[in-house]
Design a protein around this motif. Sequence first.
Motif, short mmCIF file in Angstrom:
data_model
loop_
_atom_site.label_atom_id
_atom_site.label_comp_id
_atom_site.label_asym_id
_atom_site.label_seq_id
_atom_site.Cartn_x
_atom_site.Cartn_y
_atom_site.Cartn_z
N LEU A 144 17.79 7.92 20.17
CA LEU A 144 16.39 7.48 20.22
C LEU A 144 15.75 7.83 21.56
O LEU A 144 14.60 8.28 21.62
N LEU A 145 16.52 7.65 22.63
CA LEU A 145 16.01 7.99 23.96
C LEU A 145 15.69 9.49 24.02
O LEU A 145 14.64 9.89 24.51
N GLY A 146 16.59 10.31 23.48
CA GLY A 146 16.35 11.76 23.45
C GLY A 146 15.11 12.10 22.64
O GLY A 146 14.29 12.93 23.04
N GLN A 147 14.96 11.45 21.48
CA GLN A 147 13.77 11.70 20.65
C GLN A 147 12.49 11.29 21.37
O GLN A 147 11.50 12.02 21.36
N TYR A 148 12.53 10.12 22.00
CA TYR A 148 11.34 9.66 22.71
C TYR A 148 11.01 10.55 23.90
O TYR A 148 9.84 10.82 24.19
N GLN A 149 12.05 11.01 24.60
CA GLN A 149 11.80 11.93 25.71
C GLN A 149 11.20 13.24 25.20
O GLN A 149 10.28 13.80 25.81
N LYS A 150 11.69 13.72 24.06
CA LYS A 150 11.15 14.95 23.47
C LYS A 150 9.69 14.73 23.07
O LYS A 150 8.82 15.57 23.35
N LYS A 151 9.42 13.58 22.40
CA LYS A 151 8.05 13.27 22.01
C LYS A 151 7.14 13.14 23.23
O LYS A 151 5.99 13.56 23.22
N ARG A 152 7.65 12.53 24.30
CA ARG A 152 6.86 12.38 25.53
C ARG A 152 6.52 13.74 26.11
O ARG A 152 5.38 14.00 26.52
N LYS A 153 7.52 14.64 26.14
CA LYS A 153 7.27 15.99 26.65
C LYS A 153 6.24 16.71 25.79
O LYS A 153 5.34 17.37 26.31
N GLU A 154 6.37 16.56 24.46
CA GLU A 154 5.40 17.20 23.56
C GLU A 154 4.01 16.62 23.79
O GLU A 154 3.02 17.35 23.82
#
Length: 163
Positions: free
Chosen positions: A59-69
């Motif tokens: 989830l942390l990885g997904q949220y970091q990816k979404k934040r970058k996007e």
Amino acid sequence: MDATSLATLWATIALIIFLGVAIYIKVPRLIAKALDARAARISSELDEARKLRDEAQQLLGQYQKKRKEAEQEAAAIVAAAKREAELLAADAHKKTEDYVIRRTALAEQKIGQAEREAVAEVRASAVDIAVEAARALLAAKVDVKAGADLFKASLADVKSKMN
């Protein structure tokens, strides 16, 4: 035997009987089962904690990816807004220049028209003054000459009527 030795002997015998009864009713096996069950529960809780940690990592990885996007999208929006603002500013500048050019041309036309009207008025006034001056000069000359001619014509007319 003294009382202390006797008490120690009975305590030892009671301990041996207690251990014998405990072994007979299988207390060590029950304790081992309870400890094994507790170890299994702790092991399953550890496994669940690992799973939860792995899910949290995902989830942390997904949220970091979404934040970058989202940051990239925000940067793209800001860049597009800057480009649009620059285009609007350039368009406004061009329109302002066009307006100034049109207003300057209109002002120059009005100035040219005013100059032509002023020249026409000066010419008309000059013509009026010249006509008036010519009339005055002609009137002065015509009056003297016309007066003499008129006098001669009248005198000749009077003589002819008298005759």
